[in-house]
Design an enzyme around this catalytic site. Structure first.
Site, PDB file in Angstrom:
ATOM      1  N   ARG A  71     -40.612  15.886 -74.129  1.00  0.00           N
ATOM      2  CA  ARG A  71     -41.399  17.017 -72.884  1.00  0.00           C
ATOM      3  C   ARG A  71     -42.086  17.864 -74.716  1.00  0.00           C
ATOM      4  NH1 ARG A  71     -40.045  14.104 -70.689  1.00  0.00           N
ATOM      5  NH2 ARG A  71     -38.502  14.060 -68.708  1.00  0.00           N
ATOM      6  N   SER A 112     -37.908  21.369 -63.384  1.00  0.00           N
ATOM      7  CA  SER A 112     -36.383  21.215 -64.677  1.00  0.00           C
ATOM      8  C   SER A 112     -36.408  22.934 -65.531  1.00  0.00           C
ATOM      9  CB  SER A 112     -35.973  19.931 -65.775  1.00  0.00           C
ATOM     10  OG  SER A 112     -36.238  18.699 -64.682  1.00  0.00           O
ATOM     11  N   GLU A 166     -36.483  23.925 -70.906  1.00  0.00           N
ATOM     12  CA  GLU A 166     -38.107  23.161 -71.207  1.00  0.00           C
ATOM     13  C   GLU A 166     -39.511  23.799 -70.680  1.00  0.00           C
ATOM     14  OE1 GLU A 166     -38.624  19.352 -67.973  1.00  0.00           O
ATOM     15  OE2 GLU A 166     -36.931  19.592 -69.230  1.00  0.00           O
TER      16      GLU A 166
END
Length: 298
Positions: free
Chosen positions: A170, A219, A290
């Site tokens: 990520r 998410s 995130e």
């Protein structure tokens, strides 16, 4: 900050005190001091070259994985729109503008019997954002399919390979004040029916397991190293359905936070921090956000 006074003469749209909340998936957040929608790459390069170093720069795409705080965003917010959304199909891949939606790229590839990009249909957002955060879903990430990305920087336009972007989970390592403008994703020519079936399978799985029709941000937390996923830790800590004001941990998938109606950005962020605290107390694991959080508190 007098953002307008510091901006070069741009051809794109410049808006002072521009509301950002309606553009985010959570539907929360304050205004941008100045919102710039560059007309094209040259316009963006001019902005980056001439914007003073002390003026903060924030880039937003679909704002699908973002909390804009209630006090708004200091400095200049760049949002790529028309002029950055082209999708060009090649024999073994796709070149997509940064503003092209991930789902549209996946569907375009499938329509041309190009396999390997189906995972993008499970990622809400744009190609620019996907590159900037090495977005992934259903067993694949951008790093697996990226040949190169073009990024605008104060020094000019660069073309960077996946290796040069040093992708991690990520995360991509972009140059300072860089904005992704387009990317080439490689794909495998194959059977249109097989590709379409995989696309539909991912779509159905996402619909069945995620609150896709809610005001959410995707998410919330990264999966920590190890076998246990973030949602499992959140569930085990008793947070499924937990509320703070009108913000709620999704009952359907507890790594998703929801604005059930009337939540503020502060409510959503506070709920996320409460979840982190409960998971830390229950498991000793520190969940990492995130979702990108930008701007000033109210």
């Amino acid at each position: 900050m007098e953002a307008h006074a510091t901006l070069p003469p741009l051809r794109g749209r410049v808006q002072r005190d521009a509301p950002l909340g309606p553009a985010t998936w959570f539907r929360v957040g304050g205004p941008a001091d100045a919102l710039v929608r560059p007309a094209d790459v040259d316009d963006l390069l001019l902005l980056l070259r001439d914007l003073p170093d002390d003026v903060p720069l924030t880039v937003i795409g679909a704002a699908s994985n973002m909390i804009v705080r209630d006090g708004g965003v200091t400095g200049v917010v760049v949002r790529l729109a028309r002029g950055f959304g082209d999708i060009v199909v090649e024999n073994d891949g796709i070149v997509a503008g940064a503003a092209a939606l991930d789902v549209t790229v996946a569907e375009t590839a499938a329509a041309h019997a190009l396999g390997g990009l189906e995972f993008l249909v499970g990622i809400p957002g744009t190609i620019g954002g996907a590159v900037a955060m090495n977005a992934g879903a259903y067993g694949a990430e951008i790093k697996d399919v990226l040949d190169w990305a073009e990024v605008a920087t104060p020094a000019g336009l660069l073309r960077l390979t996946a290796a040069e972007l040093r992708f991690a989970y990520r995360r991509a390592s972009l140059p300072t004040r860089a904005v992704v403008t387009r990317a080439r994703l490689h794909a495998t020519p194959g059977d249109a029916a097989v590709t379409a079936a995989r696309l539909n399978e991912i779509r159905a799985a996402r619909e069945a397991t995620q609150p896709v029709r809610a005001r959410t941000g995707g998410s919330t937390f990264k999966n920590p190293p190890g076998a246990r996923k973030a949602w499992e830790l959140i569930d085990a800590a008793g947070c499924r359905g937990l509320m703070h004001g009108a913000a709620q941990v999704s009952e359907k998938h507890c790594n998703f936070l929801l604005n059930t109606g009337g939540a503020t950005a502060a409510d959503i962020e506070a709920l996320g921090e409460e979840v982190r605290a409960r998971v830390r107390a229950a498991s000793g694991i520190d969940l990492e956000w995130e979702i990108k959080r930008v701007g000033r508190p109210a």
